[in-house]
Design a protein around this motif. Structure first.
Motif, PDB file in Angstrom:
ATOM      1  N   VAL A  62       0.867  -1.183   0.000  1.00 21.30           N
ATOM      2  CA  VAL A  62       0.000   0.000   0.000  1.00 21.30           C
ATOM      3  C   VAL A  62       0.902   1.230   0.000  1.00 21.30           C
ATOM      4  O   VAL A  62       1.760   1.377   0.861  1.00 21.30           O
ATOM      5  N   VAL A  63       0.728   2.074  -0.983  1.00 28.03           N
ATOM      6  CA  VAL A  63       1.593   3.235  -1.153  1.00 28.03           C
ATOM      7  C   VAL A  63       0.792   4.508  -0.889  1.00 28.03           C
ATOM      8  O   VAL A  63      -0.282   4.691  -1.452  1.00 28.03           O
ATOM      9  N   ASP A  64       1.310   5.370  -0.036  1.00 33.17           N
ATOM     10  CA  ASP A  64       0.673   6.674   0.210  1.00 33.17           C
ATOM     11  C   ASP A  64       1.293   7.660  -0.783  1.00 33.17           C
ATOM     12  O   ASP A  64       2.450   8.054  -0.631  1.00 33.17           O
ATOM     13  N   ARG A  65       0.521   8.032  -1.793  1.00 35.33           N
ATOM     14  CA  ARG A  65       0.990   8.807  -2.944  1.00 35.33           C
ATOM     15  C   ARG A  65       1.885   7.940  -3.817  1.00 35.33           C
ATOM     16  O   ARG A  65       2.420   6.941  -3.371  1.00 35.33           O
ATOM     17  N   TYR A  66       2.094   8.362  -5.065  1.00 37.78           N
ATOM     18  CA  TYR A  66       2.924   7.575  -5.989  1.00 37.78           C
ATOM     19  C   TYR A  66       3.233   8.486  -7.164  1.00 37.78           C
ATOM     20  O   TYR A  66       3.178   9.721  -7.044  1.00 37.78           O
ATOM     21  N   ALA A  67       3.528   7.885  -8.307  1.00 43.61           N
ATOM     22  CA  ALA A  67       3.899   8.683  -9.470  1.00 43.61           C
ATOM     23  C   ALA A  67       2.810   9.692  -9.864  1.00 43.61           C
ATOM     24  O   ALA A  67       3.112  10.738 -10.448  1.00 43.61           O
ATOM     25  N   PHE A  68       1.561   9.386  -9.523  1.00 43.01           N
ATOM     26  CA  PHE A  68       0.447  10.265  -9.928  1.00 43.01           C
ATOM     27  C   PHE A  68       0.550  11.615  -9.224  1.00 43.01           C
ATOM     28  O   PHE A  68       0.269  12.653  -9.813  1.00 43.01           O
ATOM     29  N   SER A  69       0.975  11.593  -7.956  1.00 46.93           N
ATOM     30  CA  SER A  69       1.210  12.872  -7.266  1.00 46.93           C
ATOM     31  C   SER A  69       2.379  13.595  -7.923  1.00 46.93           C
ATOM     32  O   SER A  69       2.356  14.821  -8.055  1.00 46.93           O
ATOM     33  N   GLY A  70       3.394  12.827  -8.322  1.00 40.77           N
ATOM     34  CA  GLY A  70       4.542  13.448  -8.992  1.00 40.77           C
ATOM     35  C   GLY A  70       4.090  14.226 -10.214  1.00 40.77           C
ATOM     36  O   GLY A  70       4.432  15.411 -10.391  1.00 40.77           O
TER      37      GLY A  70
END
Ligand SMILES: Nc1ncnc2c1ncn2[C@@H]1O[C@H](COP(=O)(O)OP(=O)(O)OP(=O)(O)O)[C@@H](O)[C@H]1O
Ligand SMILES: Cc1cn([C@H]2C[C@H](O)[C@@H](COP(=O)(O)O)O2)c(=O)[nH]c1=O
Ligand SMILES: [Mg+2]
Length: 180
Positions: A62-70
């Motif tokens: 489970v990742v909190d933020r990822y490339a999409f926030s980038g």
């Protein structure tokens, strides 16, 4: 017993790259816009071996933020195209599910700690939101939006249910590569 694995954060502020990012977000350090974008991506790539190892062990990551926030945060600055923003993250492990916790920028601004870090102004958050909407048009990704104005308990229940359903659906699916 219903035991969920611990979440695996990806904006990890403890690594050398993460510390640079943290001082940028805390306004102690100014970095050129391309540079900070690439550092955020590098901070994801430095976790890829660990993520793949966990996934191979059958652990849900489970990742909190990822490339999409980038992509959303850099493109909201206005002088970057979506394609340029995506490039450094092409090939990252592709998520089986992307949960977008939707909250209008005014309501977000009323929550704890808002306004202390760089990017935390309602006007910039509104631009980020529009960039997220552009990213959500990509139907090769499994975006699901949840209403983050609900109580923490209700949100937890909803997210758990969507996550469980997805875990069932993808259990025999090979790991994909993002934006490839
Ligand atoms: N559903 C909710 N209802 C009410 N308060 C919430 C809810 N979810 C989180 N909060 C509170 O809002 C504040 C910010 O939440 P959180 O720490 O999750 O955001 P954040 O990670 O700092 O935000 P961002 O990732 O956008 O920078 C915290 O004080 C948290 O307790
Ligand atoms: C991953 C990522 C994040 N950001 C921005 C988004 C937030 O303003 C901060 C991270 O804050 P959090 O509360 O620790 O989630 O950084 C970004 O600009 N680019 C990224 O790749
Ligand atoms: Mg957060």
């Amino acid at each position: 017993m219903d035991r969920a694995p611990p979440p695996q954060p990806v904006t990890d502020r403890t690594t050398e790259i993460g510390q640079l990012i943290s001082s940028y977000l805390g306004r102690e350090k100014n970095l050129e816009d391309h540079t900070i974008h690439l550092l955020f991506s590098a901070n994801r790539w430095e976790h890829v071996p660990m993520m793949k190892e966990k996934l191979q062990q059958g652990i849900t990551v489970v990742v909190d933020r990822y490339a999409f926030s980038g992509v959303a945060f850099t493109s909201a600055k206005g002088n970057f195209g979506l394609d340029w923003c995506k490039q450094p993250d092409v090939g990252l492990p592709k998520p089986d599910l992307i949960l977008f916790l939707q909250l209008n920028p005014e309501a977000a601004a009323e929550r704890g700690n808002f306004g202390q870090e760089r990017y935390e102004t309602s006007s910039f958050q509104e631009k980020v939101l529009q960039c997220f909407y552009c990213l959500m048009e990509d139907k090769t990704l499994n975006w699901k939006t949840v209403d983050a104005s609900k109580s923490i308990e209700d949100l937890h229940r909803e997210i758990k249910s969507i996550a469980k359903e997805t875990m069932q659906e993808v259990q025999n699916k090979p790991l994909g590569e993002l934006w490839k």
